[in-house]
Design an enzyme around this catalytic site. Structure first.
Site, PDB file in Angstrom:
ATOM      1  N   LEU A 480     -57.462  27.986  93.900  1.00 23.67           N
ATOM      2  CA  LEU A 480     -56.103  28.170  93.383  1.00 23.67           C
ATOM      3  C   LEU A 480     -55.457  29.254  94.235  1.00 23.67           C
ATOM      4  O   LEU A 480     -56.036  30.328  94.427  1.00 23.67           O
ATOM      5  CB  LEU A 480     -56.134  28.596  91.904  1.00 23.67           C
ATOM      6  CG  LEU A 480     -54.787  29.075  91.342  1.00 23.67           C
ATOM      7  CD1 LEU A 480     -53.767  27.943  91.315  1.00 23.67           C
ATOM      8  CD2 LEU A 480     -54.965  29.643  89.933  1.00 23.67           C
ATOM      9  N   GLU A 481     -54.258  28.944  94.731  1.00 30.50           N
ATOM     10  CA  GLU A 481     -53.522  29.916  95.532  1.00 30.50           C
ATOM     11  C   GLU A 481     -52.394  30.444  94.646  1.00 30.50           C
ATOM     12  O   GLU A 481     -51.507  29.680  94.241  1.00 30.50           O
ATOM     13  CB  GLU A 481     -52.962  29.183  96.777  1.00 30.50           C
ATOM     14  CG  GLU A 481     -52.324  30.061  97.806  1.00 30.50           C
ATOM     15  CD  GLU A 481     -51.839  29.230  99.025  1.00 30.50           C
ATOM     16  OE1 GLU A 481     -51.627  28.008  98.896  1.00 30.50           O
ATOM     17  OE2 GLU A 481     -51.665  29.824 100.107  1.00 30.50           O
ATOM     18  N   VAL A 482     -52.463  31.716  94.307  1.00 28.66           N
ATOM     19  CA  VAL A 482     -51.412  32.323  93.481  1.00 28.66           C
ATOM     20  C   VAL A 482     -50.427  32.993  94.425  1.00 28.66           C
ATOM     21  O   VAL A 482     -50.830  33.732  95.329  1.00 28.66           O
ATOM     22  CB  VAL A 482     -52.013  33.346  92.490  1.00 28.66           C
ATOM     23  CG1 VAL A 482     -50.930  34.231  91.874  1.00 28.66           C
ATOM     24  CG2 VAL A 482     -52.789  32.622  91.392  1.00 28.66           C
TER      25      VAL A 482
END
Ligand code: 3H9
Length: 726
Positions: A480-482
């Site tokens: 997951l890329e925040v």
């Protein structure tokens, strides 16, 4: 069962024991969060074996852990990182084996009472015991994950496991570095008994007494094994029982392995070799092949890279995603999912699986229904693969509700939108949500390229707006890329990170910008594949070159999977933002125009009709004609990978990335960059930064300015510095 009182006791630093009714009950509880086989524990076990052998009062031994959820998590990986030579690694393996041989040969039976992680060297200790009992609870995971660290089981695992459960069953575990539940371990014959945790110690004590009294003689004969096997497994076992059958089995296993690893991962090959030698030349030689292999792998670059990734993802598990470590995430009790397509459905699934109640909104009942059907499909698959019970998935599914208006969403703490990838559409949804949501509610956008700041421009509370970029299929992809834009608050970032971790994701936090990190480095890599086609390369040749380099699929196959329509939409956004560096090659942009979308409409770089996937030759009509030229696969792979890595360095230089570590983890977990190369930054370091600059400059001369080395790469190369320092 009444227990006699403690007759004698001792406390060393890694274990302590009580003697109860002639049974030494040994509690493993070393320093640190999990038990590992370190010099300290090994020395304590050595002292213990001497004590057991010499003390007439002790008739048998139980090994149990004092940790919450780990029996023994394997050899201490930090200790392995310090091994300097293959000879030193092999000696470590031999010493471990000598110790385990003493347990195995002891006239006083040893019982392993397993709860929690029983991995690698931990399982090898258990395999040397005469009896194994495991709990049937979730934390119990039993297996030999060494190959995932670029190693092989070096304390006898390649010899003892196949003899216990059969060659093929053992290879399934050893070659894939698999871990199984207590229940599966029992089914496979890795453990003798399965019990609830509450009675583990008591049952183990009882069995230790029965073994000492000769009342319990575990029957692990082939006949006993066969009672449990299906006809198919029986046939496989019959094959293993004669040398010709075994030779065939090893040959097939090797062929399958090489097809999968492309020769990049020596560890499973060495492990297979050790198992084979053990059968063909006898146990002693099998053990020796194992030790020699272990030593060589300990100092291999592949193992170094894989261990670095293990520690990098462990470190990420503990971070809150912002520089101020004291920032706490907000409590998220309920999640709102906006959009029930493939991404929305996937995000809803990982959220309910993590325990969040989720309300899914789509524009009409049909859209909501599609989202529900997608989630249900994944849950049903879990049941059919025996990963969950029907009751468990029904309970999970009950956490999902749906709506086609905004009803039931006012008390949501975190909204995640996965609507159409168009700024105006996303902003419209944001405005609609803000009209009724709680003031502290967070709005997260699942976009792969649109700057979060632009979406947040429509917000009354931009500090609550953040990006959460998931990868497709969401339930399988680990990253997951925040994304934080300039106004996102630390608390909002920490909350998105905490939710992502709960959903089981490895989370990196990046700064806002077109394409963020992952899409941005993917664009020039894919674009370069397009240039190769324009220069006359064949589609399958380009894909094969990158698969040979270590990517799971080639760039053009990947485009078919992602969707050519989606990719060309993103490519346009990228070209606008970065100009010539990301401009697609001539003709490439035309491909989406005639309805070529990839696998989803069975029309991409490949055709997806009946039978084998084939290159669609009509693609060549848009990129220079059907006559294709041969390519140099190594040069091709280097050219594409350098595009990706150079762009990664741009991202670090522009502080899109917080660290090279995040860049490596993001590329490996999000885009399939070959793990054994350690990610783009580690790979550049392995080439040598001056050499990488030289290669880029040569390519720049030949193909144009898109290969200009990133300023930070030039600086580091010139200064003789690396990306990872200290
Ligand atoms: C081996 O066994 C070779 C032998 O065959 C041959 C010998 C001769 N070493 O992951 P977590 C630390 S190779 C050192 O956050 P979880 C971890 O770094 C080994 N440290 O918890 C972390 O430290 P910190 C084969 C280890 O509950 C802390 O423990 N074994 C080791 O999510 C908590 O870990 C493996 O590959 C270790 N072996 O998961 C198993 N294990 O808090 C590797 C853990 O300071 N370990 N730590 O950051 C795992 O898969 C997971 O850590 C485990 C727990 C499932 C055990």
């Amino acid at each position: 069962m009444a227990m006699a009182k403690n007759e004698a006791g001792s406390k060393a630093s890694y274990l302590s024991w009580d003697i109860i009714d002639g049974v030494a009950v040994v509690t493993l509880d070393g320093p640190g969060p999990v038990n590992t086989l370190s010099d300290g524990l090994n020395a304590d076990i050595e002292r213990l074996t001497a004590q057991v052998d010499g003390d007439a009062k002790i008739r048998s031994v139980v090994l149990i852990s004092g940790k919450k959820d780990s029996f023994i998590a394997g050899a201490d990986i930090e200790m392995l990182q310090k091994v300097k030579t293959a000879a030193e690694g092999a000696a470590m393996s031999r010493a471990g084996k000598e110790l385990l041989a003493r347990l195995e040969r002891s006239p006083k039976p040893w019982v392993a009472a397993i709860h929690g992680a029983c991995l690698g060297g931990g399982l090898e200790v258990a395999l040397a015991c005469q009896y194994r009992i495991a709990t049937d609870e979730k934390p119990t995971q039993i297996g030999l994950p060494e190959v995932q660290l670029g190693l092989l089981p070096g304390a006898g695992g390649t010899q003892r496991l196949p003899r216990l459960i059969g060659i093929q069953a053992a290879l399934d575990i050893i070659l894939a570095g698999k871990q199984v539940s207590g229940k599966k371990a029992y089914k496979l014959g890795m453990v003798d008994e399965l019990v609830p945790r509450a009675i583990l110690r008591e049952v183990a004590l009882g069995r230790a007494r029965e073994l000492a009294d000769g009342k319990l003689r575990p029957d692990r004969t082939a006949k006993k094994k066969k009672e449990k096997l299906s006809p198919e497994k029986l046939a496989r076992l019959a094959l293993e029982e004669n040398p010709v059958g075994r030779a065939l089995l090893f040959r097939e296993a090797k062929k399958k392995l090489v097809a999968k690893t492309h020769g990049h991962y020596p560890a499973p090959e060495r492990a297979l070799e050790a198992v084979r030698v053990g059968y063909e030349k006898g146990l002693a030689q099998g053990h020796e092949a194992e030790s020699v292999g272990f030593g060589e792998l300990c100092v291999s670059p592949q193992s170094a890279r894989l261990i670095e990734i293990f520690f990098a993802s462990n470190a990420l598990k503990k971070e809150n995603g912002v520089d101020d470590k004291s920032v706490k995430p907000r409590e998220v009790k309920k999640l709102g999912m906006l959009g029930g397509g493939l991404m929305g459905g996937g995000i809803a699934y990982v959220s309910i699986q993590a325990g969040y109640p989720v309300r899914l909104k789509d524009k009409d009942a049909a859209g909501v229904g599609r989202g529900f059907a997608y989630v249900k499909g994944i849950l049903d698959e879990r049941v059919s693969r025996k990963r969950s019970s029907r009751l468990e998935v029904d309970q999970t599914f009950a956490r999902l509700t749906g709506t086609s208006d905004y009803s039931g969403l006012a008390n949501v703490d975190l909204f995640i939108e996965a609507v159409f990838e168009e700024l105006s559409v996303k902003q419209k949804v944001l405005r609609e949500v803000e009209a009724f949501c709680k003031p502290e509610a967070i709005f997260a956008s699942n976009t792969s390229s649109l700057p979060i700041g632009k979406i947040a421009a429509a917000s009354k509370r931009p500090e609550n707006v953040v990006g959460m970029h998931y990868f497709s299929p969401v339930h399988k992809m680990p990253l997951l890329e925040v994304i934080r834009h300039v106004k996102t608050s630390d608390e909002t970032v920490a909350t998105a990170v905490a939710v992502g971790k709960k959903q089981g994701k490895t989370v990196i936090v990046v700064r806002d910008g077109v394409g963020f990190y992952t899409s941005r480095i993917l664009a020039p890599y894919i674009g370069e594949a397009g240039f190769m086609l324009s220069e006359g390369a064949a589609i399958d040749d380009v894909d094969r070159a990158l698969v040979d380099f270590g990517f799971p699929v080639g760039p053009l196959q990947l485009l078919d999977e992602v969707g050519i329509d989606i990719a060309s939409h993103v490519a346009k956004i990228m070209a606008e933002a970065f100009g010539a560096r990301m401009a697609p090659p001539d003709g490439f942009g035309l491909l989406a125009k005639d309805g070529r979308m990839g696998r989803k409409n069975k029309k991409g770089f490949y055709t997806y009709g009946e039978g084998k996937k084939k290159v669609d030759e009509t693609v060549y009509d848009a990129v220079g004609g059907r006559k294709r030229k041969p390519i140099d696969p190594r040069e091709t792979a280097e050219r594409l990978a350098l595009q990706m890595a150079n762009e990664a360095v741009h991202c670090l230089g522009e502080e899109i990335l917080r660290s090279p570590r995040d860049g490596d983890v993001g590329a490996i977990f999000g885009l399939g960059f070959p793990p054994f190369r350690g990610g783009p930054f580690r790979w550049l370091e392995s080439l040598g930064l001056p050499q990488a600059v030289r290669r880029l400059e040569e390519l720049q001369q030949k193909h144009g300015p898109r290969f200009a080395p990133a300023p930070l790469l030039l600086d580091r190369a010139k200064a003789g510095r690396k990306f990872y320092e200290g």
